[in-house]
Design a protein around this motif. Structure first.
Motif: not given
Lengths: 195, 195
Positions: A150-151, A155-156, A158-159, A161-163, A185, A189, A193, B170, B181, B184
Motif C-alpha cells: 500500500p502506498c 506520489a510514487l 511523481a517521485a 519522475r522527479a528523480l 532507488v 525504494m 514495494l 515539475q 512526494v 512518500f
DNA sequence: CACGTTTTTTGACATTACGTCAAGGAACAA
DNA sequence: TTGTTCCTTGACGTAATGTCAAAAAACGTG
C-alpha cells in the motif's frame, strides 16, 4: 483554385533546424541559422513568426520523436513496479547522451520564457502523460490485488519522475553518474514495494 | 596616489539589480535595467563586462544569501537520516515561493550558456557541498555504528538531491505539489533506513 | 587650498540582431 | 494564358549590445 496548400517547406525547415540547433546551440543568430539552412533570413520569418518559434518547433519535433521511440520499451514489463522502473530507465535513456542537453534546453527555454509556451512542454510531456495514467492505474490495481505494498501511487510516480528530472539536472551540471542512484532507488525504494 | 579603489558601487549595483531582475525578469534590456538602477547604460558596462555578467553576479549573490540562511536549519538534526531529511526540506524551502523561479533561472541560464560559467553554479552549490560531505560522512558513521541500514551513502545523498531538483522542475512546469512526494520518500525510502 | 591621480559617469558612435513590407518568382489548376 | 497560392528575397525601420574618448567627481598630497 490553384495549388493545394501543403506548407511542406515549413516542416522541412523545422526538420533541418533540429540538426543545426543541436550542433550549434540555440544562441545561434537567425542569419547564421538561415545560412546553414540555405535560405535567406526573411524566408524563415515567413514560415515562423519569430525566432523563438523556430526553436520551439524544432525542439518539439525532436522531443516527440525521441520520446515515442524510447517509451515503447516500457510496454514490455508486466508487474506495475517493474513497469515503473522501466519507465525510469526509459526516461534515463531519453535523457542520455548528447540529447540530454537539447532536452534540458527545452526546460531551460520554457522556464526562461516563463508563463508562455505551455505547448512546447505539453507536446514533449504528452508521451509521458499516457504512461503516467497507465502506470498509476496499474499500481492501484496492484495494491488491490496484493501485488504491491500500500502506498500513494501518484506520489510514487511523481517521485520517480522527479528523480529522473533531478538526475538530469545533476548530470548536466556536475556530471553525477546516474546508474548508482538508479540502482539505489530500485533497491531501497521500488523493489521493497513488490509483494 | 589618490583614491584607494574599493569597487563599492559595483557591489551596490549588483545588490539593487537583484530586486529589479527578480521583479522584471532577466529578459529586461540593459537600458531598462540601467534606468531602474538610476544610472546610464554605459555605467553598467563599466562595472560589468557584459549583460550576462550582471545577471550572473546578481543571481549568485541572491543564491548564496538564500542558501546560507536556509541551510542553517539542517545543522539542528542529530541522526544522519533526519539530517538528510532536513536537508531535503531545506532545499525545498530554498526553492519554494517566488524564489523558485529565480533559482531555477540560474539552472536555465547555466544550461543555455552551456559549457561556460561553472562559477555561477559552484557559487550557489558551494553551500550545499559542505552539507554533502558532512551528511555523507555521518551516514557512513551511522552505518558503522549500526544506526543506519547498510547502503551507498553517496547514492543516497544524490537521490535526495535529485528528488528536490526534479520536484522543482515539475513544480515550475506543471504545478505538481511537493509535499505528498516528500512524505512518500520519507516513509518509503528514508525512514526505513533508520535503525 | 590647488594640483595630480584615479575612479566613475556619460554622450556619441559602431555593430549586430530582430522583425516588417512590398515587390517579385515559381508552381500549378482552369 | 490567367489567376491563385506558395515561397523567396532585397531594402528598410527599430532596438539592443558593446566601445571609446572626453568630461565629471572623488580623494590624497604638497
Amino acid at each position: 483554385m490553384a495549388r493545394p496548400a501543403e506548407h511542406e517547406k515549413r516542416a522541412e525547415l523545422a526538420r533541418d533546424a533540429v540538426e543545426v540547433l543541436q550542433r550549434e546551440g540555440v544562441e545561434l543568430s537567425m542569419a547564421a541559422l538561415a545560412d546553414a539552412l540555405g535560405v535567406k533570413r526573411p524566408t524563415l520569418l515567413y514560415h515562423f513568426p519569430t525566432k523563438a518559434h523556430i526553436v520551439e518547433t524544432a525542439l518539439v519535433e525532436l522531443l516527440v520523436e525521441q520520446a515515442a521511440f524510447v517509451m515503447a520499451r516500457v510496454a514490455a514489463e508486466e508487474h506495475p513496479i517493474d513497469r515503473l522502473y522501466a519507465h525510469m530507465r526509459a526516461i534515463h535513456a531519453f535523457h542520455h547522451g548528447r540529447e540530454a542537453r537539447v532536452v534540458f534546453l527545452t526546460q531551460a527555454i520554457a522556464t526562461t520564457a516563463g508563463a508562455r509556451l505551455p505547448d512546447i512542454l505539453q507536446a514533449g510531456e504528452a508521451v509521458f502523460e499516457a504512461q503516467r495514467h497507465d502506470i498509476v492505474a496499474r499500481i492501484r490495481a496492484g495494491i488491490r490485488a496484493g501485488a504491491v505494498q500500500p502506498c500513494n501511487p501518484e506520489a510514487l510516480f511523481a517521485a520517480v519522475r522527479a528523480l529522473n528530472d533531478g538526475l538530469l539536472v545533476q548530470r548536466v551540471m556536475s556530471g553525477t553518474p546516474l546508474e548508482p542512484v538508479h540502482a539505489f532507488v530500485w533497491e531501497q525504494m521500488l523493489a521493497p514495494l513488490k509483494r
